[in-house]
Design an enzyme around this catalytic site. Structure first.
Site, short mmCIF file in Angstrom:
data_model
loop_
_atom_site.label_atom_id
_atom_site.label_comp_id
_atom_site.label_asym_id
_atom_site.label_seq_id
_atom_site.Cartn_x
_atom_site.Cartn_y
_atom_site.Cartn_z
N ASP A 12 0.87 -1.27 -0.06
CA ASP A 12 -0.07 0.14 -0.25
C ASP A 12 0.86 1.15 -0.06
O ASP A 12 0.51 2.36 0.63
CB ASP A 12 -1.04 0.15 1.27
N GLY A 14 1.36 3.02 -2.84
CA GLY A 14 1.03 3.75 -3.82
C GLY A 14 1.91 3.07 -5.03
O GLY A 14 2.05 4.18 -6.06
N LYS A 15 2.33 2.11 -5.29
CA LYS A 15 2.85 1.52 -6.31
C LYS A 15 2.23 1.51 -7.55
O LYS A 15 2.70 1.89 -8.61
CB LYS A 15 3.41 0.19 -6.15
N ALA A 38 -3.89 -8.04 -3.77
CA ALA A 38 -3.39 -6.79 -4.27
C ALA A 38 -4.60 -6.16 -4.32
O ALA A 38 -5.50 -6.49 -4.97
CB ALA A 38 -2.40 -6.91 -5.37
N GLY A 39 -4.41 -4.62 -4.40
CA GLY A 39 -5.28 -3.88 -4.66
C GLY A 39 -5.13 -2.32 -4.72
O GLY A 39 -4.45 -1.75 -3.80
N HIS A 40 -5.39 -1.51 -5.64
CA HIS A 40 -5.30 -0.15 -5.82
C HIS A 40 -5.86 0.53 -6.59
O HIS A 40 -6.48 -0.18 -7.75
CB HIS A 40 -3.69 0.08 -5.95
N ARG A 141 1.62 -29.43 -5.67
CA ARG A 141 1.38 -30.09 -7.14
C ARG A 141 0.24 -30.60 -7.15
O ARG A 141 -0.12 -31.79 -7.75
CB ARG A 141 2.66 -31.24 -7.38
N GLN A 211 2.14 -6.05 -2.95
CA GLN A 211 2.53 -6.13 -1.36
C GLN A 211 3.70 -5.26 -1.43
O GLN A 211 4.11 -4.12 -1.97
CB GLN A 211 2.57 -7.48 -1.09
N THR A 286 -8.54 -3.70 -1.02
CA THR A 286 -9.12 -5.09 -1.20
C THR A 286 -10.12 -5.45 -0.21
O THR A 286 -11.26 -5.87 -0.40
CB THR A 286 -7.86 -6.03 -1.46
N ARG A 291 -6.30 0.41 7.98
CA ARG A 291 -4.93 0.19 7.95
C ARG A 291 -4.31 0.71 9.34
O ARG A 291 -4.59 1.84 9.67
CB ARG A 291 -4.38 0.71 6.87
P1 IMP Z 1 -2.51 -12.83 2.11
O1 IMP Z 1 -1.81 -12.26 1.20
O2 IMP Z 1 -3.81 -12.80 1.57
O3 IMP Z 1 -2.34 -14.54 2.39
O4 IMP Z 1 -2.20 -12.12 3.52
C1 IMP Z 1 -1.34 -12.12 4.40
C2 IMP Z 1 -0.70 -10.72 4.73
O5 IMP Z 1 -0.33 -10.00 3.68
C3 IMP Z 1 -1.96 -10.34 5.41
O6 IMP Z 1 -1.36 -9.54 6.47
C4 IMP Z 1 -2.51 -9.25 4.42
O7 IMP Z 1 -3.11 -8.13 5.03
C5 IMP Z 1 -1.19 -8.94 3.82
N1 IMP Z 1 -1.35 -8.46 2.21
C6 IMP Z 1 -1.58 -9.02 1.39
N2 IMP Z 1 -1.86 -8.38 0.13
C7 IMP Z 1 -1.85 -7.12 0.64
C8 IMP Z 1 -1.44 -5.76 -0.07
O8 IMP Z 1 -1.80 -5.62 -1.33
N3 IMP Z 1 -1.43 -4.62 0.73
C9 IMP Z 1 -1.07 -4.74 2.07
N4 IMP Z 1 -1.10 -6.04 2.77
C10 IMP Z 1 -1.46 -7.33 2.11
#
Ligand code: IMP
Length: 400
Positions: A12, A14-15, A38-40, A141, A211, A286, A291
């Site tokens: 997060d 801001g990529k 991921a989400g933005h 696998r 991430q 997402t 946060r």
């Molecule tokens: P997962 O990737 O859904 O298994 O989550 C594992 C950890 O990574 C958790 O703490 C999530 O909140 C964090 N996380 C996963 N994707 C993101 C992201 O895009 N931004 C911030 N935190 C993330």
């Protein structure tokens, strides 16, 4: 020219917006790891596009997008995003290709993701998007790849195998039919990884990290991490080719945030945290979760720069801090009576005491106070900034 953009904190940073901006100088943006965790939002000024899976290429400038084999793909999310770009930029769909060797997030992975997190000694607070399950099944696998959907009988056998392995009762026929209906809508976008490599290897490529380094499965705050090498080290495997990257951009927010559980030395408490959260609009793109917010941590940044091979910095959201007279920055850690500016191991960072220095606040990103802040961070981290983002819109960024 090949470059990678990684987040230097816990995601997060801001990529997305940075990648959209930089993609003007590249032919294609490649996603190499993660999935719809991921989400933005990319703000083009006249409209916004929410990305979870689609690479953040500048679609107005018709840059290509490739989802590599290192990404795990949720078909529902993919279709929603394609529908979204169809609405604003109908030609953009043809700019997208997806590796046939990418793994598919089977719908029941999401329920298992939640059940697994609840059964842990201490929850990670995953995004519940089935990401860990997809990568675990890949490693075991027994995962399902897009190419398996080309052969419905094989796909059905694989679903039955998954049901046996995870001891769950599912209607494989129904799940398969739904997946095939959705797959039909994107079949024309599929490409073998090696064919994609042949098309792309001589082009200008921008690899989009998801991430942040501190959530990387190997160098992050394990076990409170995601399940992939979301740092720069994941590029080659996630693209399926030993690509040589010329530049690694590290994106850092002027303060720190984290979603989910795990250590966070500079985390603020109570109203102070709420103030920063509101100023920065720090709610997960997402999951919508608030946060966790805290001050900039130079010790963790030094670690992230070192472990990612970052060659150039990009700062985002410094405009958020204009509300503060003084800006605290963690410059060192106190551990067992010793003061350290650098650490090689993140396992006990929940036991340290941050050492703060107060920097003069700034009212504008063109002020001498902000220039001094930037110069000091560069000196502390021994690396230069190449860009500073000045606002949420794609073109709100200055080259240094
Ligand atoms: P997962 O990737 O859904 O298994 O989550 C594992 C950890 O990574 C958790 O703490 C999530 O909140 C964090 N996380 C996963 N994707 C993101 C992201 O895009 N931004 C911030 N935190 C993330």
């Amino acid at each position: 020219m090949k470059a990678t953009v990684v987040g230097l904190q816990w995601g997060d940073e801001g990529k997305g917006k940075v990648v959209t901006y930089l993609s003007r100088d590249y032919d294609c943006v490649v996603r190499y790891s993660g999935g719809s965790n991921a989400g933005h939002t990319v703000d083009y000024g006249d409209f916004k596009i929410v990305h979870h899976l689609l690479p953040s290429a500048d679609l107005k400038r018709q840059r290509m997008m490739y989802i590599g084999p290192g990404v795990v793909v949720d078909l529902d999310v993919l279709l929603q995003e394609i529908e979204q770009i169809d609405q604003y930029l109908p030609y953009a769909r043809r700019l997208l290709r997806i590796s046939k060797q990418a793994h598919v997030v089977v719908p029941f992975y999401k329920q298992l993701d939640e059940a697994l997190d609840k059964a842990r000694l201490s929850a990670i607070g995953t995004t519940r998007r089935g990401i860990g399950l997809s990568y675990a099944n890949r490693a075991l696998r027994c995962g399902l790849r897009f190419q398996d959907l080309e052969n419905p009988q094989r796909a059905k056998d694989l679903l039955q195998e998954l049901a046996r392995i995870w001891k769950i009762s599912i209607d494989c026929e129904e799940i398969l039919n739904e997946m095939l209906t959705k797959y039909d809508l994107v079949r024309d976008l599929m490409i073998d990884s090696i064919e994609a490599v042949k098309v792309l290897r001589d082009k200008n490529l921008l690899f989009e990290g998801t991430q942040g380094v501190l959530l990387d499965v190997d160098v992050g705050t394990y076990p409170y991490v995601t399940s992939t090498n979301c740092s720069s080290t994941g590029v080659q495997a996630g693209f399926s080719w030993p690509v040589k990257v010329d530049q690694i951009y590290g994106v850092m927010k002027a303060y720190t945030t984290r979603v989910g559980e795990g250590p966070f030395p500079t985390e603020l408490k109570g109203e102070e945290q709420e103030k920063l959260r509101k100023l920065g609009g720090e709610y997960g793109a997402t999951t919508g979760r608030p946060r966790r917010c805290g001050w900039l941590d130079l010790v963790l940044l030094r670690y992230a720069i070192e472990s990612s091979g970052c060659s150039s910095l990009i700062m985002t959201k410094a405009d958020v801090l204009t509300a503060y007279e003084k800006v605290p920055v963690c410059v060192a850690y106190k551990i067992n009576g010793r003061t350290l500016g650098e650490i090689n191991n993140l396992s006990n960072i929940d036991e340290i005491e941050p050492v703060y220095e107060l920097f003069d606040g700034w009212k504008s990103l063109h002020s001498p106070e902000f220039e001094r802040f930037v110069a000091r961070i560069e000196k502390e981290l021994e690396i230069k900034f190449s860009y500073i983002s000045t606002g949420p819109r794609v073109d709100e960024i200055i080259k240094i």
